[in-house]
Design a protein around this motif. Structure first.
Motif, PDB file in Angstrom:
ATOM      1  N   PRO A   1      28.631  34.899  39.653  1.00  0.00           N
ATOM      2  CA  PRO A   1      27.174  34.421  39.718  1.00  0.00           C
ATOM      3  C   PRO A   1      25.840  36.169  40.462  1.00  0.00           C
ATOM      4  CG  PRO A   1      26.921  32.955  40.305  1.00  0.00           C
ATOM      5  CD  PRO A   1      28.511  33.178  40.008  1.00  0.00           C
ATOM      6  N   GLU A   2      24.866  36.384  39.714  1.00  0.00           N
ATOM      7  CA  GLU A   2      23.979  36.720  40.589  1.00  0.00           C
ATOM      8  C   GLU A   2      23.735  36.704  41.890  1.00  0.00           C
ATOM      9  OE1 GLU A   2      20.887  37.067  40.993  1.00  0.00           O
ATOM     10  OE2 GLU A   2      20.160  39.337  41.620  1.00  0.00           O
ATOM     11  N   ASP A   3      23.023  36.199  41.965  1.00  0.00           N
ATOM     12  CA  ASP A   3      23.143  35.072  43.171  1.00  0.00           C
ATOM     13  C   ASP A   3      24.427  34.922  44.152  1.00  0.00           C
ATOM     14  OD1 ASP A   3      23.572  32.901  42.732  1.00  0.00           O
ATOM     15  OD2 ASP A   3      22.296  31.693  42.675  1.00  0.00           O
ATOM     16  N   LEU A   4      24.944  35.640  43.583  1.00  0.00           N
ATOM     17  CA  LEU A   4      26.330  35.177  44.831  1.00  0.00           C
ATOM     18  C   LEU A   4      26.646  34.236  45.149  1.00  0.00           C
ATOM     19  CD1 LEU A   4      25.408  38.196  46.647  1.00  0.00           C
ATOM     20  CD2 LEU A   4      27.668  38.382  44.726  1.00  0.00           C
ATOM     21  N   ARG A   5      26.115  32.525  44.588  1.00  0.00           N
ATOM     22  CA  ARG A   5      27.110  31.630  44.967  1.00  0.00           C
ATOM     23  C   ARG A   5      27.101  30.715  44.266  1.00  0.00           C
ATOM     24  NH1 ARG A   5      22.534  27.185  44.387  1.00  0.00           N
ATOM     25  NH2 ARG A   5      22.087  28.096  42.488  1.00  0.00           N
ATOM     26  N   VAL A   6      28.894  30.671  45.000  1.00  0.00           N
ATOM     27  CA  VAL A   6      29.968  30.962  43.830  1.00  0.00           C
ATOM     28  C   VAL A   6      30.995  30.019  44.389  1.00  0.00           C
ATOM     29  CG1 VAL A   6      31.516  33.211  44.639  1.00  0.00           C
ATOM     30  CG2 VAL A   6      31.655  32.104  42.463  1.00  0.00           C
ATOM     31  N   SER A   7      32.179  29.295  44.513  1.00  0.00           N
ATOM     32  CA  SER A   7      33.473  28.811  44.806  1.00  0.00           C
ATOM     33  C   SER A   7      34.332  29.040  44.221  1.00  0.00           C
ATOM     34  CB  SER A   7      33.218  27.187  44.329  1.00  0.00           C
ATOM     35  OG  SER A   7      34.173  26.976  44.234  1.00  0.00           O
ATOM     36  N   ILE A   8      35.419  30.309  45.176  1.00  0.00           N
ATOM     37  CA  ILE A   8      36.347  30.603  44.409  1.00  0.00           C
ATOM     38  C   ILE A   8      37.935  29.825  44.536  1.00  0.00           C
ATOM     39  CG2 ILE A   8      35.187  32.527  45.576  1.00  0.00           C
ATOM     40  CD1 ILE A   8      36.246  33.074  47.590  1.00  0.00           C
ATOM     41  N   THR A   9      37.670  28.860  44.871  1.00  0.00           N
ATOM     42  CA  THR A   9      38.526  27.900  45.099  1.00  0.00           C
ATOM     43  C   THR A   9      39.775  28.058  44.043  1.00  0.00           C
ATOM     44  OG1 THR A   9      37.839  26.337  44.748  1.00  0.00           O
ATOM     45  CG2 THR A   9      38.288  25.983  46.841  1.00  0.00           C
ATOM     46  N   ASN A  10      41.510  27.656  43.969  1.00  0.00           N
ATOM     47  CA  ASN A  10      41.885  28.008  42.629  1.00  0.00           C
ATOM     48  C   ASN A  10      41.823  29.208  41.566  1.00  0.00           C
ATOM     49  OD1 ASN A  10      44.031  26.410  41.796  1.00  0.00           O
ATOM     50  ND2 ASN A  10      42.228  25.413  40.268  1.00  0.00           N
ATOM     51  N   ALA A  11      41.775  29.978  41.805  1.00  0.00           N
ATOM     52  CA  ALA A  11      41.095  30.963  41.445  1.00  0.00           C
ATOM     53  C   ALA A  11      42.705  31.562  41.075  1.00  0.00           C
ATOM     54  CB  ALA A  11      40.611  32.259  42.348  1.00  0.00           C
ATOM     55  N   ALA A  12      42.797  31.971  40.010  1.00  0.00           N
ATOM     56  CA  ALA A  12      42.995  32.854  38.647  1.00  0.00           C
ATOM     57  C   ALA A  12      43.674  34.002  39.796  1.00  0.00           C
ATOM     58  CB  ALA A  12      43.616  33.110  37.190  1.00  0.00           C
ATOM     59  N   GLY A  13      45.105  34.034  40.190  1.00  0.00           N
ATOM     60  CA  GLY A  13      45.506  36.083  40.360  1.00  0.00           C
ATOM     61  C   GLY A  13      47.273  35.798  41.063  1.00  0.00           C
ATOM     62  N   ALA A  14      47.812  36.296  41.280  1.00  0.00           N
ATOM     63  CA  ALA A  14      48.867  36.424  41.416  1.00  0.00           C
ATOM     64  C   ALA A  14      49.295  36.265  42.780  1.00  0.00           C
ATOM     65  CB  ALA A  14      50.216  37.551  40.997  1.00  0.00           C
ATOM     66  N   GLY A  15      48.327  36.357  43.411  1.00  0.00           N
ATOM     67  CA  GLY A  15      48.541  36.634  45.072  1.00  0.00           C
ATOM     68  C   GLY A  15      47.619  36.210  45.671  1.00  0.00           C
ATOM     69  N   VAL A  16      46.497  35.340  44.842  1.00  0.00           N
ATOM     70  CA  VAL A  16      45.410  34.670  44.967  1.00  0.00           C
ATOM     71  C   VAL A  16      45.983  33.633  46.013  1.00  0.00           C
ATOM     72  CG1 VAL A  16      43.848  33.260  44.448  1.00  0.00           C
ATOM     73  CG2 VAL A  16      44.160  35.400  43.824  1.00  0.00           C
ATOM     74  N   TYR A  17      45.148  33.098  47.163  1.00  0.00           N
ATOM     75  CA  TYR A  17      45.622  31.415  47.666  1.00  0.00           C
ATOM     76  C   TYR A  17      44.507  30.845  47.456  1.00  0.00           C
ATOM     77  CZ  TYR A  17      45.842  28.017  51.601  1.00  0.00           C
ATOM     78  OH  TYR A  17      46.178  26.835  52.375  1.00  0.00           O
ATOM     79  N   PRO A  18      44.469  29.781  46.872  1.00  0.00           N
ATOM     80  CA  PRO A  18      43.661  28.725  45.839  1.00  0.00           C
ATOM     81  C   PRO A  18      42.682  27.700  46.906  1.00  0.00           C
ATOM     82  CG  PRO A  18      46.127  27.834  46.601  1.00  0.00           C
ATOM     83  CD  PRO A  18      45.860  29.053  47.090  1.00  0.00           C
ATOM     84  N   ILE A  19      42.221  27.930  48.309  1.00  0.00           N
ATOM     85  CA  ILE A  19      41.694  27.611  48.266  1.00  0.00           C
ATOM     86  C   ILE A  19      40.882  28.039  49.884  1.00  0.00           C
ATOM     87  CG2 ILE A  19      41.634  25.149  49.759  1.00  0.00           C
ATOM     88  CD1 ILE A  19      44.228  24.465  50.273  1.00  0.00           C
TER      89      ILE A  19
END
Lengths: 263, 352, 327
Positions: B267-285
Motif C-alpha cells: 500500500p501507499e504508506d508502505l506498511r505491509v507484511s510480506i510473509t508467505n509471498a507468492a513467487g518461485a524463489g521467495v523465502y516465505p518468512i
C-alpha cells in the motif's frame, strides 16, 4: 564443624573463580589499551568501551552523591532518632523498596524525569540508580549503627556533647567500616544494573559531554554486545565485564582503605 | 580523622567536577539526533551511523536498540527523533501519535528455522503445515510421519521435539506468528499473531541470543531466529516450502525476492507484511524493518539532518547490508521510500 | 558548661518537643533526619501510587480474578498473575534455602575461624561476586550452569529423589532449579558480607563470657549468632529483596513459561522477568496495565514476606530476651 564452614567458603570462592575464569577466558583476547579508550565502532571494525567506562563512572558519581547521604541519613534516623511505631513503619517501607525490580524503578524515574524533560539524560540514570542504592545503604547503616556499643554513646553524652555531635562525631566514625560495607554492596549492585538505565540514561556512542544528554554505560554496552549475533562483540562484552569488575574492586579497595579502623 | 577528612575533600572535589560537567555544552554547530527501536537492524544502523558520521562529522546520531515497541513508544512520547520497528505501526498507534508518522523501509530480514539434531548432515525441509503443527505441540517426535514426508530418504531420530521460542516480546516473534497465522487456520484461531504470543508448548529464551544459545546447547531442539544469528553461530538452517511449493533456503536474495514479489500489493504508506509471498524463489518468512519519523518536523536543522541521513541510508547505506546479512531493498521500493522521505516537512517547507 | 545546664534547666517548650535535651543543634538534626526519612517514604508512596494508577484498567477488567487466573495471553487480552507469583516466590525461596546456610557458614568461617591474613582477601573475593553484572550471570548460566545441571545434577536428582514430585519432568537444564541456583549465587555475597559485619561487631566480651562459662567453641558461636540475630535477619531481608527483584540473570535461565508445575526441572516465570521481557513491546493499554499490576503485586509480595520475616525475628529476640550490648 570447622570443615563445614570452611567448605562453604571454599564453594563460594570456587564459584567465583569458575565464573571469573570463564569471563577471562572469553574476554581476555579483546583487552588492549586501545579497547579502553576508544568509543564503540560497527561490527568488524574493533572499537572500544572508553565512553562507557567514563559514562559508568559519571553515573556512579551522580547516584552516590544522591544515594549515599540520603541512605545514611535514613539509617541514622532509623537507629538514632526515630522512635516506636513511626520508625517501624519507615523501616518496613524502606525494606520493601529493596524488593522492587530495578526495571520498575527505571520506569518510575522515566515517568517523573524523562517524560517531563522530553529527553533521556545521565541525570535521570543517576537518580534511578540512587533509588536502588538508598534502601541497601539505609538498612546496613542502621544495623551497623545499632551495633555500636552503648558505652560509647553514653560516654560521649556524659561529656556533654549534644546528640547530633555524638552521632556525627563518635557513632558514625565507629561504625564507618560497616557503613562502608553497605556503601560498597550498594555500589557493586548498581554498577551491575542494566534495566533501569535502558529507560533513563539510554546509551550513546559518544563520549559524554553533558549531564543532560543520554550517556553510555558499561552494563548497557555489555548487554547490547552480549545479545548480538557477533562473536567479536561477545568477546568485547566479556572483556568489558572484566573491566567493570576491576573498577568495582578498585573502588572497594579505596573505600576500605579510607575507612579502616585505626584503633 | 585525617583520612576521613581527605575522603570528604575528595568527594567534594568530585562533586564540583560533576557540576562542571553539567554545564559543558556540545560544540556549537553540531546537530544531535536520537533514535531508538528494533534490535534486529541495530548492527546495520550502527554501521550506517558510523559511515555517515565520517562524511558529516557535525551530525551526531545515536541509536539504541530497545525493541520495536519501545521505539514506537518513545517516538510517540517525543523523547527520540526517530523510531525503528520491524512490524509496522498499527492503526490505533498511528491515530494516537501526536503527529502523522511516516514508515520508511530500510532493509529486509529473514526469520529462519534452526534445530539441533545429531546425525543430520543436510538441511531439513519443512512444509508450512508441519511447522505449525510442531509449534502447536501436535507433532511431538522428530520421526513423525509429517516431518518424514517433507524429508524423504532422511533417517530421523525417535526423540521428543523440544520447541524453543522467544520469551520476550519481539518483532521476530511477530513475523513468525504472522506467517504461521497465514498458513494454518488452527494457529490463527488458537494463538494468533503478535509480539508476545501464548506459546502452546516449549521453553522460552530471552532474545535471539537466548534462543540461539538454547538450541545450540540442548539436543533435539527446534527454534526460530534471525538469519544473522544462524550464520554467525554456524547453526543449521531449514528450508521452508513457500507459497509456490518450492523448498527455499533462506538467503539474502530470496528475501529481497519476497519484497519484490509483494511490491505490487504494497500500500501507499508502505506498511505491509510480506510473509508467505507468492513467487518461485521467495523465502516465505521475510519482513521489512522500518524507520519511523514524523512527517512534520519541529526543528528544521534536526529535520534536515534526519532527512539527509535517511536518503543516504536507502541509497549508499544499502551497500553495507549484504556483508552484515541484511537483504537490501528492491529498486522499486527504494523509489517509493524516496517519495516518502521527500514529503517530510518542517513548518510547511519540504526538507529535501 | 553553664550554657548547657541552663538549657537543661529551662528549655523552651517547642525545643522540648523537638529534642529531649533542649539543644538547638539537636532539634535541627532530628528534624533533618526525620525529613529525609519522610522523603524516602514519600518516594515509595509515590511509586505505589503510580503503579496503582497505571494498573487501574487491568484491575477494573479482571478484579481479583487476576490473582487466581493462570492464563497469560497478550494477543487475546487475557491476563492472570498466579504463575508469576508462584515463580517469583518459589525461585526466591530456593535461592534463600541454598544461600542462607552457605552465607552463614562463610561468615562464621571468616570471622571466628580463619586467620586474619586469609579472612580479608577471601572476604573481598566473596564480595566480588556481587559486582558481576546480572546479564553476565545470565550468559554464564546458559552456557555453563544449565548444561552442567542438565548433564550431571538433574539426572542424579531424578534418579535418587525422583519419587518426589519436585524432581520429575523433562530435563533441559533450563527451569526453576537453575533460576534458583543462579539467584543463590547472586544473593550469597550480600548476605555473607552483612552477616560478617554483624558477627564482627558482637563484643568480644560476649564470646569471652560464654567461653568462661565452659562453652565449647561451637556453643560460643551459637551465642554470637543469637546475639546478632536481628542483624542476620536484616541481611537475609536484603538478600531476599535482591532475589525477588532480580531480572536479567533469572530471565535467561528460568525458561519463561507462565505455567505452575511442582517439578523444579520445569520452566517457570517470575514477575520481574515478565516485566523486563514484555514492557518495552507492550502495545495497548490493557497489556501495559496488566504488566504494571504485576509490578504492584510484587510490591505487595515484598510487603507480606517482609512482614513474616519481621514476626519471625520478633519471636526469636522475644525468647532470648533481647541480649544487651553493653561493652
Amino acid at each position: 564443624m570447622t570443615s563445614l564452614t570452611a567448605l562453604c567458603t571454599l564453594l563460594a570462592v570456587t564459584a567465583l573463580l569458575i565464573i571469573l575464569s570463564y569471563i577471562a577466558w572469553q574476554g581476555i583476547g579483546s583487552l588492549s589499551f586501545q579497547f579502553l579508550i576508544d568509543s564503540p565502532k560497527p561490527v568488524g571494525e574493533g572499537g572500544g568501551i572508553g565512553n562507557a567506562i567514563l559514562g559508568s563512572l559519571v553515573l556512579l558519581l551522580i547516584s552516590s552523591v544522591f544515594g549515599l547521604p540520603l541512605g545514611i541519613c535514613v539509617g541514622v534516623y532509623l537507629s538514632e532518632v526515630g522512635t516506636g511505631r513511626l520508625a517501624g513503619a519507615v523501616r518496613f517501607i524502606v525494606d520493601t523498596l529493596t524488593g522492587i525490580p530495578s526495571i520498575v524503578t527505571g520506569v518510575f524515574v522515566y515517568a517523573i524525569i524523562v517524560l517531563p524533560m522530553k529527553h533521556f539524560s545521565a541525570l535521570a540514570g543517576g537518580v534511578a540508580l540512587a533509588l536502588i542504592m538508598i534502601p541497601i545503604v539505609a538498612r546496613t547503616t542502621e544495623e551497623m549503627l545499632k551495633l555500636v556499643p552503648h558505652s560509647l554513646r553514653e560516654g560521649a553524652l556524659a561529656l556533654g556533647a549534644p546528640q547530633w555531635r555524638v552521632t556525627m562525631g563518635v557513632i558514625i566514625p565507629a561504625a564507618a567500616p560497616g557503613i562502608a560495607t553497605g556503601a560498597m554492596l550498594a555500589i557493586a549492585r548498581i554498577s551491575g544494573e542494566t534495566a533501569p538505565l535502558l529507560f533513563t540514561a539510554f546509551g550513546s556512542r559518544f563520549f559524554p559531554s553533558s549531564l543532560n544528554q543520554p550517556i553510555a554505560s558499561l552494563t548497557v554496552q555489555i548487554y547490547n554486545y552480549a545479545i548480538s549475533p557477533y562473536d567479536e562483540w561477545h568477546a568485547q562484552a566479556w572483556a568489558a565485564t572484566l573491566v567493570l569488575m576491576t573498577l568495582v574492586l578498585g573502588i572497594n579497595i579505596i573505600v576500605r582503605f579510607l575507612t579502616r579502623k585505626r584503633f | 580523622m585525617s583520612a576521613s577528612k581527605k575522603s570528604f575533600q575528595l568527594v567534594a572535589w568530585l562533586s564540583v567536577l560533576v557540576v562542571l560537567l553539567a554545564f559543558v555544552a556540545c560544540g556549537s554547530g553540531t546537530v544531535s539526533l536520537q533514535g531508538a527501536g528494533a534490535s534486529f537492524p541495530s548492527p546495520l544502523y550502527q554501521k550506517w551511523l558510523s559511515e555517515y558520521g565520517k562524511l558529516h562529522p557535525n551530525v551526531k546520531i545515536d541509536y539504541q536498540s530497545i525493541g520495536s515497541g519501545g521505539g514506537i513508544k518513545q517516538l510517540k512520547e517525543q523523547t527520540v527523533d526517530f523510531g525503528a520497528s520491524d512490524a509496522p505501526m498499527k492503526d490505533e498507534d498511528l491515530k494516537s501519535a501526536p503527529g502523522e508518522v511516516l514508515h520508511i523501509p530500510t532493509v529486509l530480514g529473514a526469520v529462519v528455522i534452526t534445530y539441533n539434531l545429531q546425525g543430520i548432515s543436510q538441511p531439513l525441509r519443512f512444509s508450512p503445515e508441519t511447522l505449525a503443527d510442531i509449534f502447536l505441540g501436535k507433532i511431538k517426535k522428530w520421526n513423525d510421519p509429517k516431518i518424514a514426508a517433507d524429508n524423504p530418504g532422511v533417517t530421523l531420530p525417535t526423540r521428543d521435539i523440544t520447541v524453543v521460542h522467544r520469551s520476550d516480546s519481539s518483532g521476530t516473534s511477530a513475523v513468525f506468528t504472522d506467517y504461521l497465522s497465514k498458513v494454518s487456520a488452527e494457529w490463527k484461531e488458537k494463538v494468533g499473531a503478535g509480539t508476545s504470543p501464548n506459546w502452546p508448548t516449549g521453553i522460552g529464551g530471552k532474545g535471539n541470543e537466548g534462543v540461539t544459545g538454547q538450541v545450540k546447547n540442548t539436543p533435539n531442539t527446534i527454534g526460530y531466529i534471525e538469519l544473522a544469528y544462524a550464520v554467525q553461530n554456524k547453526l543449521p538452517v531449514a528450508q521452508v516450502k513457500n507459497a509456490n511449493g518450492n523448498f527455499v533456503t533462506p538467503s539474502i536474495d530470496a528475501v529481497t525476492a519476497a519484497a519484490s514479489a509483494s511490491a505490487a500489493n504494497t500500500p501507499e504508506d508502505l506498511r505491509v507484511s510480506i510473509t508467505n509471498a507468492a513467487g518461485a524463489g521467495v523465502y516465505p518468512i521475510s519482513s521489512y524493518t522500518y524507520i519511523l519519523v514524523y512527517k512534520n518536523q519541529k526543528d528544521a536543522a534536526k529535520g534536515k539532518a534526519l532527512v539527509d541521513f535517511l536518503w543516504w541510508g536507502i541509497h549508499d547505506g544499502e551497500s553495507h547490508a549484504k556483508e552484515l546479512q541484511y537483504a537490501p531493498l528492491p529498486a522499486d521500493i527504494v523509489k517509493r521510500a524516496e517519495g516518502k522521505i521527500s514529503s517530510v516537512t518542517a513548518g510547511g517547507t519540504p526538507l529535501r | 558548661m553553664s550554657a548547657v545546664t541552663e538549657n537543661f534547666a529551662h528549655p523552651s517548650s517547642w525545643r522540648r518537643v523537638l529534642s529531649p535535651t533542649g539543644n538547638t543543634g539537636d532539634a535541627v538534626f532530628r528534624v533533618l533526619m526525620f525529613l529525609v526519612a519522610l522523603f524516602m517514604v514519600a518516594i515509595v508512596v509515590a511509586m505505589v501510587w503510580a503503579l496503582a494508577a497505571d494498573s487501574m484498567p487491568s484491575i477494573r477488567q479482571f478484579g481479583f480474578g487476576f490473582l487466581k487466573s493462570q492464563h497469560w495471553d497478550p494477543i487475546h487480552g487475557e491476563f492472570g498473575a498466579l504463575p508469576f507469583i508462584y515463580g517469583t516466590v518459589a525461585s526466591s525461596l530456593i535461592a534463600l534455602l541454598i544461600s542462607v546456610p552457605f552465607s552463614l557458614g562463610i561468615a562464621i568461617f571468616l570471622v571466628e575461624q580463619a586467620p586474619h591474613y586469609i579472612a580479608r582477601p577471601i572476604g573481598f573475593l566473596v564480595e566480588l561476586l556481587a559486582a558481576i553484572p546480572s546479564v553476565v550471570y545470565g550468559l554464564w548460566g546458559i552456557f555453563v550452569l544449565a548444561p552442567f545441571l542438565r548433564q550431571y545434577v538433574e539426572p542424579a536428582l531424578a534418579k535418587w529423589f525422583g519419587w518426589l514430585p519436585l524432581f520429575r519432568g523433562s530435563i533441559t537444564g533450563i527451569g526453576l532449579l537453575t533460576g534458583g541456583i543462579i539467584l543463590a549465587i547472586m544473593v550469597t555475597p550480600i548476605i555473607s558480607a552483612v552477616v560478617r559485619d554483624v558477627l564482627a561487631a558482637v563484643p568480644g566480651s560476649q564470646r569471652e563470657a560464654a567461653l568462661a562459662l565452659g562453652a565449647t567453641k561451637w556453643e560460643m558461636i551459637r551465642v554470637v549468632l543469637v546475639n546478632g540475630a536481628p542483624g542476620i535477619a536484616g541481611a537475609v531481608i536484603l538478600g531476599l529483596g535482591r532475589a525477588l527483584g532480580e531480572t536479567m540473570a533469572v530471565t535467561m535461565v528460568i525458561g519463561n513459561r507462565p505455567e505452575i508445575s511442582l517439578s523444579l526441572f520445569e520452566p517457570s516465570y517470575t514477575i520481574a522477568s515478565a516485566i523486563a521481557n514484555e514492557f518495552t513491546e507492550a502495545t495497548g493499554d490493557l497489556y501495559l496495565s496488566a504488566l504494571v499490576e504485576l509490578g504492584l503485586i510484587l510490591f505487595l509480595v515484598t510487603f507480606v514476606v517482609n512482614g513474616i520475616a519481621r514476626i519471625l525475628v520478633w519471636n526469636v529476640t522475644r525468647k532470648t530476651g533481647g541480649v544487651g550490648r553493653a561493652a
